[in-house]
Design a protein around this motif. Structure first.
Motif, PDB file in Angstrom:
ATOM      1  N   GLU A 132      11.225 -37.587 -27.270  1.00 54.97           N
ATOM      2  CA  GLU A 132      10.236 -36.634 -26.783  1.00 54.97           C
ATOM      3  C   GLU A 132      10.084 -36.785 -25.274  1.00 54.97           C
ATOM      4  O   GLU A 132      10.457 -37.809 -24.684  1.00 54.97           O
ATOM      5  CB  GLU A 132       8.888 -36.850 -27.468  1.00 54.97           C
ATOM      6  CG  GLU A 132       8.253 -38.193 -27.154  1.00 54.97           C
ATOM      7  CD  GLU A 132       6.927 -38.401 -27.861  1.00 54.97           C
ATOM      8  OE1 GLU A 132       6.654 -37.686 -28.838  1.00 54.97           O
ATOM      9  OE2 GLU A 132       6.168 -39.293 -27.420  1.00 54.97           O
ATOM     10  N   PHE A 133       9.552 -35.737 -24.669  1.00 59.42           N
ATOM     11  CA  PHE A 133       9.230 -35.773 -23.246  1.00 59.42           C
ATOM     12  C   PHE A 133       7.714 -35.692 -23.097  1.00 59.42           C
ATOM     13  O   PHE A 133       7.018 -35.168 -23.971  1.00 59.42           O
ATOM     14  CB  PHE A 133       9.880 -34.605 -22.510  1.00 59.42           C
ATOM     15  CG  PHE A 133      11.381 -34.697 -22.425  1.00 59.42           C
ATOM     16  CD1 PHE A 133      11.986 -35.664 -21.642  1.00 59.42           C
ATOM     17  CD2 PHE A 133      12.183 -33.806 -23.118  1.00 59.42           C
ATOM     18  CE1 PHE A 133      13.364 -35.745 -21.548  1.00 59.42           C
ATOM     19  CE2 PHE A 133      13.563 -33.873 -23.035  1.00 59.42           C
ATOM     20  CZ  PHE A 133      14.161 -34.848 -22.250  1.00 59.42           C
ATOM     21  N   SER A 145      13.393 -42.814 -18.007  1.00 64.69           N
ATOM     22  CA  SER A 145      12.048 -42.271 -18.190  1.00 64.69           C
ATOM     23  C   SER A 145      12.084 -40.969 -18.994  1.00 64.69           C
ATOM     24  O   SER A 145      13.073 -40.228 -18.944  1.00 64.69           O
ATOM     25  CB  SER A 145      11.418 -41.998 -16.823  1.00 64.69           C
ATOM     26  OG  SER A 145      10.190 -41.325 -16.959  1.00 64.69           O
ATOM     27  N   ASN A 146      11.031 -40.719 -19.757  1.00 65.40           N
ATOM     28  CA  ASN A 146      10.902 -39.445 -20.480  1.00 65.40           C
ATOM     29  C   ASN A 146       9.713 -38.639 -19.960  1.00 65.40           C
ATOM     30  O   ASN A 146       9.237 -37.717 -20.623  1.00 65.40           O
ATOM     31  CB  ASN A 146      10.739 -39.701 -21.981  1.00 65.40           C
ATOM     32  CG  ASN A 146       9.417 -40.367 -22.324  1.00 65.40           C
ATOM     33  OD1 ASN A 146       8.823 -41.057 -21.481  1.00 65.40           O
ATOM     34  ND2 ASN A 146       8.957 -40.189 -23.543  1.00 65.40           N
ATOM     35  N   VAL A 147       9.236 -38.974 -18.769  1.00 67.70           N
ATOM     36  CA  VAL A 147       8.082 -38.295 -18.182  1.00 67.70           C
ATOM     37  C   VAL A 147       8.567 -37.166 -17.274  1.00 67.70           C
ATOM     38  O   VAL A 147       9.256 -37.406 -16.274  1.00 67.70           O
ATOM     39  CB  VAL A 147       7.197 -39.268 -17.374  1.00 67.70           C
ATOM     40  CG1 VAL A 147       6.031 -38.518 -16.742  1.00 67.70           C
ATOM     41  CG2 VAL A 147       6.693 -40.386 -18.272  1.00 67.70           C
ATOM     42  N   ILE A 148       8.223 -35.935 -17.648  1.00 70.02           N
ATOM     43  CA  ILE A 148       8.612 -34.764 -16.865  1.00 70.02           C
ATOM     44  C   ILE A 148       7.518 -34.455 -15.853  1.00 70.02           C
ATOM     45  O   ILE A 148       6.373 -34.185 -16.234  1.00 70.02           O
ATOM     46  CB  ILE A 148       8.822 -33.532 -17.780  1.00 70.02           C
ATOM     47  CG1 ILE A 148       9.968 -33.787 -18.756  1.00 70.02           C
ATOM     48  CG2 ILE A 148       9.111 -32.283 -16.951  1.00 70.02           C
ATOM     49  CD1 ILE A 148      10.206 -32.628 -19.729  1.00 70.02           C
ATOM     50  N   ASN A 149       7.877 -34.497 -14.588  1.00 75.35           N
ATOM     51  CA  ASN A 149       6.908 -34.194 -13.527  1.00 75.35           C
ATOM     52  C   ASN A 149       6.788 -32.675 -13.358  1.00 75.35           C
ATOM     53  O   ASN A 149       7.147 -32.106 -12.326  1.00 75.35           O
ATOM     54  CB  ASN A 149       7.350 -34.844 -12.216  1.00 75.35           C
ATOM     55  CG  ASN A 149       6.307 -34.703 -11.123  1.00 75.35           C
ATOM     56  OD1 ASN A 149       5.154 -34.361 -11.396  1.00 75.35           O
ATOM     57  ND2 ASN A 149       6.700 -34.939  -9.878  1.00 75.35           N
ATOM     58  N   LYS A 157      16.495 -34.462 -13.239  1.00 78.60           N
ATOM     59  CA  LYS A 157      16.089 -35.700 -12.564  1.00 78.60           C
ATOM     60  C   LYS A 157      15.933 -36.859 -13.556  1.00 78.60           C
ATOM     61  O   LYS A 157      16.009 -38.029 -13.158  1.00 78.60           O
ATOM     62  CB  LYS A 157      14.773 -35.480 -11.810  1.00 78.60           C
ATOM     63  CG  LYS A 157      14.951 -34.738 -10.481  1.00 78.60           C
ATOM     64  CD  LYS A 157      13.659 -34.663  -9.713  1.00 78.60           C
ATOM     65  CE  LYS A 157      13.849 -33.970  -8.361  1.00 78.60           C
ATOM     66  NZ  LYS A 157      14.695 -34.735  -7.439  1.00 78.60           N
ATOM     67  N   LEU A 158      15.706 -36.552 -14.840  1.00 75.67           N
ATOM     68  CA  LEU A 158      15.515 -37.600 -15.840  1.00 75.67           C
ATOM     69  C   LEU A 158      16.829 -38.093 -16.449  1.00 75.67           C
ATOM     70  O   LEU A 158      16.864 -39.131 -17.097  1.00 75.67           O
ATOM     71  CB  LEU A 158      14.618 -37.085 -16.977  1.00 75.67           C
ATOM     72  CG  LEU A 158      13.177 -36.722 -16.623  1.00 75.67           C
ATOM     73  CD1 LEU A 158      12.422 -36.295 -17.867  1.00 75.67           C
ATOM     74  CD2 LEU A 158      12.480 -37.898 -15.961  1.00 75.67           C
ATOM     75  N   SER A 159      17.893 -37.348 -16.257  1.00 76.23           N
ATOM     76  CA  SER A 159      19.147 -37.690 -16.920  1.00 76.23           C
ATOM     77  C   SER A 159      19.798 -38.919 -16.287  1.00 76.23           C
ATOM     78  O   SER A 159      19.787 -39.095 -15.069  1.00 76.23           O
ATOM     79  CB  SER A 159      20.116 -36.508 -16.852  1.00 76.23           C
ATOM     80  OG  SER A 159      21.353 -36.866 -17.420  1.00 76.23           O
ATOM     81  N   CYS A 160      20.381 -39.763 -17.157  1.00 76.42           N
ATOM     82  CA  CYS A 160      21.134 -40.913 -16.658  1.00 76.42           C
ATOM     83  C   CYS A 160      22.632 -40.621 -16.667  1.00 76.42           C
ATOM     84  O   CYS A 160      23.443 -41.502 -16.401  1.00 76.42           O
ATOM     85  CB  CYS A 160      20.830 -42.164 -17.471  1.00 76.42           C
ATOM     86  SG  CYS A 160      21.008 -41.971 -19.254  1.00 76.42           S
TER      87      CYS A 160
END
Length: 312
Positions: free
Chosen positions: A11-12, A171-175, A186-189
């Motif tokens: 989840e995000f 991180s799974n936190v969407i700004n 920006k969250l992708s590794c």
């Protein structure tokens, strides 16, 4: 619709506007008001066009579809955003995030092609008035709308599949307040270089092809207007395009700012403000633009109001 992302992220979590806790309730009330006005304005426009036979023309057929798309992509975003203001849980499951982006992308892409079709309609009406009813037949109008939705679907399925097949292992936190391209990337590794290029390419194709159609249409319209001798005639002819031109300028200005630049240039706080404008404010403004600047719509609204009072 299931996306395999090969990650531990299930989840995000939306950050939304949590940097301003004291503004949560005022922002909730403001965005709720905007969303309600959007629904009333656009659904009212659709109903008005349907019940008034004088509005059964190609331009208003396209306008009713524009209102449908505005309701669609604001509804994909607004309810979920409003929930984050009043509930502690700000999480969205991974698949639901992908679905939200999928439908949002369909609506925005389709709106680009629909605005181009509306520009072609104005070009035909002004540059070939005697052939207008023949050229802009019901069959062609339906075909143009179907093409708009089909192109929006193709763009959306490609971009959604591409973006949500990336790996998300940090991180799974969407700004942000919804699942949009910049904060997701920006969250992708994973290495997002290829995804960036394909996203930019598809966005450029959608925007550039539709803008080209609009620009060519308005160059021809301007040339036709300049051939009119009287100032009054020029003004009257141009006024039939003013609403569409205003809507195009506002919509494309924000879309180009948001998506036609490398992801490294994205500033999330600035983008959140711009995103509010084109996901919530523009869908609210469109019916106002087309009604306040359009005598036919205002007359149709008066007739509908009179019929309502007369029937009581």
């Amino acid at each position: 619709m299931v996306f395999r992302n090969h990650t531990t992220v299930k989840e995000f979590i939306f950050m939304g506007f949590t940097d301003y806790p004291e503004l949560q309730i005022p922002l909730f009330l403001l965005f709720l008001l905007i969303y309600v006005v959007t629904l009333v304005g656009n659904l009212g426009m659709i109903i008005l066009i349907r019940i008034d036979s004088r509005l059964h023309t190609p331009m208003y057929f396209f306008l009713s579809n524009l209102s449908f798309l505005d309701v669609g992509y604001s509804t994909v975003i607004a309810p979920r955003m409003l929930i984050t203001f009043v509930m502690d849980s700000k999480a969205i499951p991974f698949n639901q995030c992908a679905v939200q982006f999928f439908f949002f992308c369909i609506a925005v892409s389709s709106e680009c092609y629909l605005l181009a079709a509306m520009a072609y309609d104005r070009f035909t009406a002004i540059c070939s008035p005697l052939m207008y009813s023949v050229i802009m037949s019901r069959r062609l109008c339906i075909l143009l709308v179907v093409i708009a939705y089909f192109c929006g679907f193709i763009n959306s399925i490609v971009q959604t599949s591409l973006i949500f097949s990336l790996s998300f292992c940090h991180s799974n936190v969407i700004n942000h307040f919804f699942c949009d391209v910049p904060p997701i990337l920006k969250l992708s590794c994973s290495d997002t270089f290829i995804t960036d290029i394909i996203h930019f390419t598809f966005s450029t194709i959608v925007v550039s092809t539709t803008i080209l159609i609009i620009l060519v249409s308005y160059v021809c319209i301007l040339a036709a207007i300049l051939q009119i001798n009287s100032t009054e005639g020029r003004y009257k002819t141009f006024s039939t395009c003013a609403s569409h031109l205003t809507a195009v300028t506002i919509f494309y200005g924000t879309v180009i700012f948001m998506y036609l630049r490398p992801s490294s240039n994205f500033a999330m706080e600035q983008d959140k403000v711009v995103s509010v404008f084109y996901t919530l404010v523009i869908p609210m403004l469109n019916p106002l633009i087309y009604s306040l600047r359009n005598k036919e719509v205002k007359d149709a609204l008066k007739r509908a109001t009179q019929r309502k009072f007369c029937s009581q």
